[in-house]
Design a protein around this motif. Structure first.
Motif, PDB file in Angstrom:
ATOM      1  N   LYS A   1     -18.307  11.139  33.577  1.00 10.76           N
ATOM      2  CA  LYS A   1     -18.311  10.693  32.185  1.00 10.76           C
ATOM      3  C   LYS A   1     -19.725  10.727  31.631  1.00 10.76           C
ATOM      4  O   LYS A   1     -20.709  10.848  32.375  1.00 10.76           O
ATOM      5  CB  LYS A   1     -17.726   9.288  32.078  1.00 10.76           C
ATOM      6  CG  LYS A   1     -18.330   8.284  33.034  1.00 10.76           C
ATOM      7  CD  LYS A   1     -17.559   6.974  33.041  1.00 10.76           C
ATOM      8  CE  LYS A   1     -18.166   6.001  34.057  1.00 10.76           C
ATOM      9  NZ  LYS A   1     -17.421   4.728  34.107  1.00 10.76           N
ATOM     10  N   ALA A   2     -19.844  10.579  30.315  1.00 11.75           N
ATOM     11  CA  ALA A   2     -21.150  10.678  29.664  1.00 11.75           C
ATOM     12  C   ALA A   2     -22.134   9.644  30.192  1.00 11.75           C
ATOM     13  O   ALA A   2     -23.342   9.905  30.283  1.00 11.75           O
ATOM     14  CB  ALA A   2     -20.992  10.532  28.153  1.00 11.75           C
ATOM     15  N   GLU A   3     -21.632   8.460  30.548  1.00 14.93           N
ATOM     16  CA  GLU A   3     -22.506   7.398  31.052  1.00 14.93           C
ATOM     17  C   GLU A   3     -23.230   7.788  32.333  1.00 14.93           C
ATOM     18  O   GLU A   3     -24.262   7.197  32.669  1.00 14.93           O
ATOM     19  CB  GLU A   3     -21.695   6.116  31.283  1.00 14.93           C
ATOM     20  CG  GLU A   3     -21.319   5.381  30.005  1.00 14.93           C
ATOM     21  CD  GLU A   3     -20.224   6.086  29.204  1.00 14.93           C
ATOM     22  OE1 GLU A   3     -20.059   5.755  28.028  1.00 14.93           O
ATOM     23  OE2 GLU A   3     -19.548   6.974  29.776  1.00 14.93           O
ATOM     24  N   ASP A   4     -22.708   8.767  33.075  1.00 14.74           N
ATOM     25  CA  ASP A   4     -23.363   9.231  34.298  1.00 14.74           C
ATOM     26  C   ASP A   4     -24.689   9.934  34.004  1.00 14.74           C
ATOM     27  O   ASP A   4     -25.498  10.130  34.910  1.00 14.74           O
ATOM     28  CB  ASP A   4     -22.444  10.180  35.062  1.00 14.74           C
ATOM     29  CG  ASP A   4     -21.228   9.482  35.634  1.00 14.74           C
ATOM     30  OD1 ASP A   4     -21.353   8.325  36.062  1.00 14.74           O
ATOM     31  OD2 ASP A   4     -20.142  10.104  35.643  1.00 14.74           O
ATOM     32  N   PHE A   5     -24.900  10.331  32.747  1.00 16.71           N
ATOM     33  CA  PHE A   5     -26.115  11.050  32.359  1.00 16.71           C
ATOM     34  C   PHE A   5     -26.983  10.229  31.394  1.00 16.71           C
ATOM     35  O   PHE A   5     -27.880  10.771  30.750  1.00 16.71           O
ATOM     36  CB  PHE A   5     -25.732  12.368  31.672  1.00 16.71           C
ATOM     37  CG  PHE A   5     -24.852  13.243  32.512  1.00 16.71           C
ATOM     38  CD1 PHE A   5     -25.393  14.135  33.434  1.00 16.71           C
ATOM     39  CD2 PHE A   5     -23.463  13.170  32.402  1.00 16.71           C
ATOM     40  CE1 PHE A   5     -24.582  14.932  34.212  1.00 16.71           C
ATOM     41  CE2 PHE A   5     -22.644  13.972  33.182  1.00 16.71           C
ATOM     42  CZ  PHE A   5     -23.197  14.852  34.099  1.00 16.71           C
ATOM     43  N   PHE A   6     -26.738   8.926  31.326  1.00 19.67           N
ATOM     44  CA  PHE A   6     -27.376   8.093  30.306  1.00 19.67           C
ATOM     45  C   PHE A   6     -28.016   6.844  30.907  1.00 19.67           C
ATOM     46  O   PHE A   6     -27.507   6.282  31.874  1.00 19.67           O
ATOM     47  CB  PHE A   6     -26.325   7.659  29.272  1.00 19.67           C
ATOM     48  CG  PHE A   6     -26.804   6.613  28.310  1.00 19.67           C
ATOM     49  CD1 PHE A   6     -27.551   6.963  27.194  1.00 19.67           C
ATOM     50  CD2 PHE A   6     -26.521   5.269  28.530  1.00 19.67           C
ATOM     51  CE1 PHE A   6     -28.004   5.992  26.309  1.00 19.67           C
ATOM     52  CE2 PHE A   6     -26.971   4.286  27.648  1.00 19.67           C
ATOM     53  CZ  PHE A   6     -27.713   4.654  26.531  1.00 19.67           C
ATOM     54  N   LYS A   7     -29.144   6.438  30.304  1.00 21.26           N
ATOM     55  CA  LYS A   7     -29.760   5.145  30.642  1.00 21.26           C
ATOM     56  C   LYS A   7     -30.669   4.724  29.496  1.00 21.26           C
ATOM     57  O   LYS A   7     -31.390   5.551  28.930  1.00 21.26           O
ATOM     58  CB  LYS A   7     -30.579   5.219  31.929  1.00 21.26           C
ATOM     59  CG  LYS A   7     -31.241   3.879  32.290  1.00 21.26           C
ATOM     60  CD  LYS A   7     -32.011   3.961  33.577  1.00 21.26           C
ATOM     61  CE  LYS A   7     -32.733   2.652  33.878  1.00 21.26           C
ATOM     62  NZ  LYS A   7     -31.803   1.511  34.021  1.00 21.26           N
ATOM     63  N   HIS A   8     -30.635   3.454  29.134  1.00 16.34           N
ATOM     64  CA  HIS A   8     -31.568   2.899  28.162  1.00 16.34           C
ATOM     65  C   HIS A   8     -32.744   2.284  28.912  1.00 16.34           C
ATOM     66  O   HIS A   8     -32.555   1.583  29.911  1.00 16.34           O
ATOM     67  CB  HIS A   8     -30.882   1.827  27.307  1.00 16.34           C
ATOM     68  CG  HIS A   8     -31.819   1.144  26.361  1.00 16.34           C
ATOM     69  ND1 HIS A   8     -32.241   1.722  25.184  1.00 16.34           N
ATOM     70  CD2 HIS A   8     -32.449  -0.063  26.439  1.00 16.34           C
ATOM     71  CE1 HIS A   8     -33.063   0.901  24.567  1.00 16.34           C
ATOM     72  NE2 HIS A   8     -33.218  -0.183  25.304  1.00 16.34           N
ATOM     73  N   VAL A   9     -33.961   2.563  28.447  1.00 19.27           N
ATOM     74  CA  VAL A   9     -35.165   2.065  29.117  1.00 19.27           C
ATOM     75  C   VAL A   9     -35.882   1.084  28.202  1.00 19.27           C
ATOM     76  O   VAL A   9     -36.310   1.444  27.101  1.00 19.27           O
ATOM     77  CB  VAL A   9     -36.111   3.225  29.490  1.00 19.27           C
ATOM     78  CG1 VAL A   9     -37.390   2.679  30.133  1.00 19.27           C
ATOM     79  CG2 VAL A   9     -35.418   4.189  30.430  1.00 19.27           C
ATOM     80  N   ASP A  10     -36.017  -0.151  28.655  1.00 24.21           N
ATOM     81  CA  ASP A  10     -36.733  -1.179  27.905  1.00 24.21           C
ATOM     82  C   ASP A  10     -38.213  -1.177  28.282  1.00 24.21           C
ATOM     83  O   ASP A  10     -38.590  -0.676  29.356  1.00 24.21           O
ATOM     84  CB  ASP A  10     -36.146  -2.563  28.209  1.00 24.21           C
ATOM     85  CG  ASP A  10     -34.757  -2.753  27.620  1.00 24.21           C
ATOM     86  OD1 ASP A  10     -34.563  -2.380  26.449  1.00 24.21           O
ATOM     87  OD2 ASP A  10     -33.874  -3.259  28.342  1.00 24.21           O
TER      88      ASP A  10
END
Length: 220
Positions: free
Chosen positions: A53-62
């Motif tokens: 799924k798309a979430e496998d290629f996503f991360k938000h960085v704080d």
């Protein structure tokens, strides 16, 4: 016979180059999974493509918390953080610096690093190997400046501006690894023999003992 020798030498060189970096993928993606079945590629099992799924290629960085002894925080974005990076041969890191913050001397055993300054002013550098007389290459970088640290060489970044600084580092491996020099020498598990370190640094044993007792902070 000369042709045979040439072919052998060429194949050996090609083979060494091929295995020097992350392998090229032979499929669209190989999303890493913790499951222990399926196809095992480059240290990770591949997730069933039908379940990707798309979430496998996503991360938000704080922004990183720089309230520590070094005044810096490295936030890695490698295959551990984004499983979709598996077999793709790249990763990155966000590095936040408080005023005078330091990302201490370290190496990446599996990757070359390219760094761009997003905010602030950094003094950066790397040290060449013994064969190049341990030459130090340094530069002061401002917003928008880019610098490259060759694979495996010791390097650092120091915030020399008056405010906070931010940099983004790209790395040529999905899992570049990091070895912080001070931690490795004086905070290893178990500790390196003081006899080894006193002779290596040509100092008194009390100095080595003092350094071993310090709290070595890991900003990664």
């Amino acid at each position: 016979m000369k042709v045979v020798y040439f072919l052998v030498a060429f194949l050996a060189l090609a083979s060494s180059i091929a295995f020097a970096y992350d392998p090229s993928p032979l499929q669209d993606f190989c999303v890493a999974t913790n499951e222990i079945n399926g196809v095992f590629v480059n240290g990770k099992f591949c997730k069933n493509p039908k379940l990707v799924k798309a979430e496998d290629f996503f991360k938000h960085v704080d922004p990183g918390n720089t309230s520590n002894k070094l005044g810096s925080k490295v936030t890695p974005v490698a295959v551990t953080e984004i499983p979709g990076l598996n077999t793709l041969g790249i990763s990155l890191a966000r590095i936040d610096f408080a005023p005078k913050g330091l990302n201490p001397p370290h190496t990446h055993p599996r990757a070359t690093e390219i760094l761009i300054v997003i905010e602030g002013t950094l003094y950066v550098g790397f040290v060449a190997s013994n064969q190049n007389n341990n030459t130090l290459f340094t530069k002061v970088l401002n917003k928008g400046d880019v610098f490259v640290f060759p694979i495996g060489l010791i390097h650092f970044q120091l915030n020399v501006g008056n405010g906070n600084a931010i940099a983004i580092a790209g790395l040529s491996s999905q899992n570049p690894g990091v070895i912080t020099i001070a931690n490795a020498l004086f905070g290893s598990t178990p500790l390196i023999s003081s006899e080894v370190l006193t002779k290596a640094f040509q100092v008194d044993n009390s100095i080595i003992d003092y350094l071993k007792k310090q709290f070595w902070y890991d900003n990664n």
